[in-house]
Design an enzyme around this catalytic site. Structure first.
Site, PDB file in Angstrom:
ATOM      1  N   CYS A   1      -7.783 -38.098 -76.830  1.00 41.15           N
ATOM      2  CA  CYS A   1      -8.362 -37.620 -75.570  1.00 41.15           C
ATOM      3  C   CYS A   1      -8.070 -38.539 -74.386  1.00 41.15           C
ATOM      4  O   CYS A   1      -8.360 -38.177 -73.254  1.00 41.15           O
ATOM      5  CB  CYS A   1      -9.863 -37.426 -75.719  1.00 41.15           C
TER       6      CYS A   1
ATOM      7  N   ASP B   1      -9.486 -41.476 -73.753  1.00 48.25           N
ATOM      8  CA  ASP B   1     -10.610 -42.343 -73.387  1.00 48.25           C
ATOM      9  C   ASP B   1     -10.325 -43.789 -73.779  1.00 48.25           C
ATOM     10  O   ASP B   1      -9.782 -44.056 -74.849  1.00 48.25           O
ATOM     11  CB  ASP B   1     -11.898 -41.904 -74.095  1.00 48.25           C
TER      12      ASP B   1
ATOM     13  N   CYS C   1     -14.254 -39.399 -70.213  1.00 47.29           N
ATOM     14  CA  CYS C   1     -15.058 -38.230 -69.875  1.00 47.29           C
ATOM     15  C   CYS C   1     -16.548 -38.583 -69.777  1.00 47.29           C
ATOM     16  O   CYS C   1     -16.952 -39.724 -70.016  1.00 47.29           O
ATOM     17  CB  CYS C   1     -14.843 -37.153 -70.943  1.00 47.29           C
TER      18      CYS C   1
ATOM     19  N   CYS D   1     -16.749 -39.665 -79.077  1.00 46.33           N
ATOM     20  CA  CYS D   1     -17.050 -40.634 -78.017  1.00 46.33           C
ATOM     21  C   CYS D   1     -18.095 -41.649 -78.472  1.00 46.33           C
ATOM     22  O   CYS D   1     -18.001 -42.831 -78.138  1.00 46.33           O
ATOM     23  CB  CYS D   1     -17.519 -39.925 -76.749  1.00 46.33           C
TER      24      CYS D   1
END
Length: 125
Positions: free
Chosen positions: A33, A35, A60, A104
């Site tokens: 992603c 991150d 995000c 996350c």
């Protein structure tokens, strides 16, 4: 999709920034992603308690919220207590995350663990 608490931590993150002369630093990223988290801890060497924690994030809303709440969860805890915190603890503390965003909370835990490893390596040198 996001809980009210997750949105609050995303829009008003706590403990953002870096710690100069930190006791330990961890950096992790997710190629899936994009991150990235830099996670910093300051430890009182006598008590082995985390007296400060900060993070820098490129990511995000979930990435920012999970890192932010994790800093709050570990400040005041010993290294051993912090290591017992799981990604599930973070998710529950935020009131849940969409399944696609659970990674996350895993990323935040991994960043914290790397900072702890860095601290432990430095303290044994």
């Amino acid at each position: 999709m996001y809980s009210k608490k997750t949105l609050e931590y995303f829009m008003h993150p706590k403990n953002i920034g870096e710690i100069k002369n930190c006791s330990g630093k961890g950096k992790v990223g997710s190629p899936v992603c994009g991150d990235v988290i830099d996670f910093y801890i300051k430890v009182d060497n006598k008590t082995k308690k985390i007296i400060d924690a900060k993070f820098m994030s490129f990511g995000c809303a979930s990435n920012i919220a999970t890192s932010s709440i994790l800093t709050e969860l570990i400040i005041g805890k010993t290294i051993d207590e912090a290591k017992k915190i799981t990604f599930d603890d973070i998710t529950k503390e935020l009131g849940g995350l969409p399944k696609i965003k659970i990674h996350c909370s895993v990323l935040a835990i991994n960043a914290m663990n790397k900072a702890i490893e860095d601290y432990q390596k430095k303290s044994t040198d």
